[in-house]
Design a protein around this motif. Sequence first.
Motif, PDB file in Angstrom:
ATOM      1  N   GLY A  36       0.908  -1.818   0.067  1.00 25.01           N
ATOM      2  CA  GLY A  36      -0.015   0.366   0.170  1.00 25.01           C
ATOM      3  C   GLY A  36       0.746   0.820  -0.091  1.00 25.01           C
ATOM      4  O   GLY A  36       2.068   1.587   0.146  1.00 25.01           O
ATOM      5  N   LEU A  37       0.373   2.613  -0.007  1.00 19.88           N
ATOM      6  CA  LEU A  37       0.979   3.164  -0.410  1.00 19.88           C
ATOM      7  C   LEU A  37      -0.407   4.923   0.483  1.00 19.88           C
ATOM      8  O   LEU A  37      -1.590   4.058   0.476  1.00 19.88           O
ATOM      9  N   VAL A  72      10.822  17.433   8.785  1.00 21.34           N
ATOM     10  CA  VAL A  72      10.802  17.634   7.171  1.00 21.34           C
ATOM     11  C   VAL A  72      10.292  16.247   7.426  1.00 21.34           C
ATOM     12  O   VAL A  72      11.352  15.781   7.155  1.00 21.34           O
ATOM     13  N   VAL A  73       9.047  15.708   7.208  1.00 23.87           N
ATOM     14  CA  VAL A  73       9.237  13.978   6.655  1.00 23.87           C
ATOM     15  C   VAL A  73       9.543  13.254   5.073  1.00 23.87           C
ATOM     16  O   VAL A  73       9.972  12.952   4.922  1.00 23.87           O
ATOM     17  N   SER A  74       9.348  14.339   4.014  1.00 23.88           N
ATOM     18  CA  SER A  74       8.855  14.791   2.896  1.00 23.88           C
ATOM     19  C   SER A  74       9.482  15.604   2.103  1.00 23.88           C
ATOM     20  O   SER A  74       8.624  16.738   2.355  1.00 23.88           O
ATOM     21  N   SER A  75       9.472  15.961   0.294  1.00 22.43           N
ATOM     22  CA  SER A  75       9.859  17.263  -0.180  1.00 22.43           C
ATOM     23  C   SER A  75       9.969  16.787  -1.537  1.00 22.43           C
ATOM     24  O   SER A  75      10.141  15.327  -1.856  1.00 22.43           O
ATOM     25  N   THR A  76       9.273  17.423  -2.436  1.00 22.41           N
ATOM     26  CA  THR A  76       9.115  17.825  -3.796  1.00 22.41           C
ATOM     27  C   THR A  76       9.049  18.952  -3.933  1.00 22.41           C
ATOM     28  O   THR A  76       8.967  20.022  -3.699  1.00 22.41           O
ATOM     29  N   LEU A  88       4.339   8.245   0.708  1.00 28.98           N
ATOM     30  CA  LEU A  88       4.831   7.749   1.889  1.00 28.98           C
ATOM     31  C   LEU A  88       4.169   5.979   1.761  1.00 28.98           C
ATOM     32  O   LEU A  88       3.580   5.701   1.971  1.00 28.98           O
ATOM     33  N   ASN A  89       5.417   5.373   3.000  1.00 29.64           N
ATOM     34  CA  ASN A  89       5.119   4.008   3.051  1.00 29.64           C
ATOM     35  C   ASN A  89       4.599   4.202   4.441  1.00 29.64           C
ATOM     36  O   ASN A  89       4.603   4.967   5.070  1.00 29.64           O
ATOM     37  N   PRO A  90       2.874   4.010   4.113  1.00 25.48           N
ATOM     38  CA  PRO A  90       2.458   3.692   5.709  1.00 25.48           C
ATOM     39  C   PRO A  90       2.755   2.712   6.650  1.00 25.48           C
ATOM     40  O   PRO A  90       2.413   2.692   8.261  1.00 25.48           O
ATOM     41  N   LEU A  91       3.649   2.057   6.357  1.00 22.32           N
ATOM     42  CA  LEU A  91       4.308   1.263   8.042  1.00 22.32           C
ATOM     43  C   LEU A  91       5.181   2.023   8.472  1.00 22.32           C
ATOM     44  O   LEU A  91       5.520   2.303  10.133  1.00 22.32           O
ATOM     45  N   THR A  92       5.948   3.427   8.436  1.00 19.34           N
ATOM     46  CA  THR A  92       6.335   4.289   8.681  1.00 19.34           C
ATOM     47  C   THR A  92       5.746   5.522   9.221  1.00 19.34           C
ATOM     48  O   THR A  92       6.497   6.380   9.852  1.00 19.34           O
ATOM     49  N   THR A  93       4.303   5.530   8.589  1.00 18.15           N
ATOM     50  CA  THR A  93       3.916   6.579   8.639  1.00 18.15           C
ATOM     51  C   THR A  93       1.967   6.341   8.728  1.00 18.15           C
ATOM     52  O   THR A  93       1.592   6.079   8.122  1.00 18.15           O
ATOM     53  N   LEU A  94       1.838   6.656   9.963  1.00 14.27           N
ATOM     54  CA  LEU A  94       0.412   7.123  10.173  1.00 14.27           C
ATOM     55  C   LEU A  94      -0.511   8.018   9.994  1.00 14.27           C
ATOM     56  O   LEU A  94      -0.500   8.606   9.796  1.00 14.27           O
ATOM     57  N   LEU A  95      -1.518   7.427   9.521  1.00 10.36           N
ATOM     58  CA  LEU A  95      -2.542   8.178   8.885  1.00 10.36           C
ATOM     59  C   LEU A  95      -3.091   9.055   9.685  1.00 10.36           C
ATOM     60  O   LEU A  95      -3.406  10.670   9.347  1.00 10.36           O
ATOM     61  N   SER A  96      -3.654   8.575  10.852  1.00 11.67           N
ATOM     62  CA  SER A  96      -4.093   9.369  11.908  1.00 11.67           C
ATOM     63  C   SER A  96      -3.224  10.475  12.211  1.00 11.67           C
ATOM     64  O   SER A  96      -3.709  11.653  12.555  1.00 11.67           O
ATOM     65  N   SER A  97      -2.028  10.439  12.308  1.00 13.28           N
ATOM     66  CA  SER A  97      -0.719  11.629  12.443  1.00 13.28           C
ATOM     67  C   SER A  97      -1.139  12.003  11.665  1.00 13.28           C
ATOM     68  O   SER A  97      -1.173  14.031  11.792  1.00 13.28           O
ATOM     69  N   LEU A  98      -1.119  12.161   9.906  1.00 10.38           N
ATOM     70  CA  LEU A  98      -1.036  13.016   8.771  1.00 10.38           C
ATOM     71  C   LEU A  98      -1.689  14.037   9.141  1.00 10.38           C
ATOM     72  O   LEU A  98      -1.305  14.990   9.639  1.00 10.38           O
TER      73      LEU A  98
END
Length: 153
Positions: A36-37, A72-76, A88-98
């Motif tokens: 997933g992504l 900064v978690v990611s940039s583009t 983002l990889n959902p294993l390292t980033t929680l949706l609720s936190s985002l």
Amino acid sequence: MAAKSLLFVAVVLILVGSMETQMAKAQLGLIGGLLGLIRINGTVFCTIDSTTISTTPVFANAQVQLQCGDGVVSSTTTNGSGVFTILLNPLTTLLSSLLNNCNLVVNTPLATCNVGLPTTGILQSPLQLIGRTVSGLLGIVNLGATGFSFIPS
């Protein structure tokens, strides 16, 4: 006595079968996470007022950062149409936190796309859940900007 032994064996078999099912679900959850992504899409416009975006040019080549707390978690960088995508990889980033602790931030000065706009300050937007899509085995959670607002510095 034999009936009690049979009952004990039946209970043990049910418990073992239940544990195996839970382990299989846990492993599928891990596999599902790997397949997933989390995708964050948006368009940055060259304006301090996001209510007039239909007549506003886009902000090409602007750096967009996903900031959570002070990090900064990611940039583009936006493309020529002002569009950006962050994966983002959902294993390292929680949706609720985002959704609760993160913002999209554009640090590139607005004067870069229009000399009449401020040279200091940022554009910032919270995230919102847009929906979920499935592409083959890949599950994608789609997030987007709620609207960039100018924050003077």
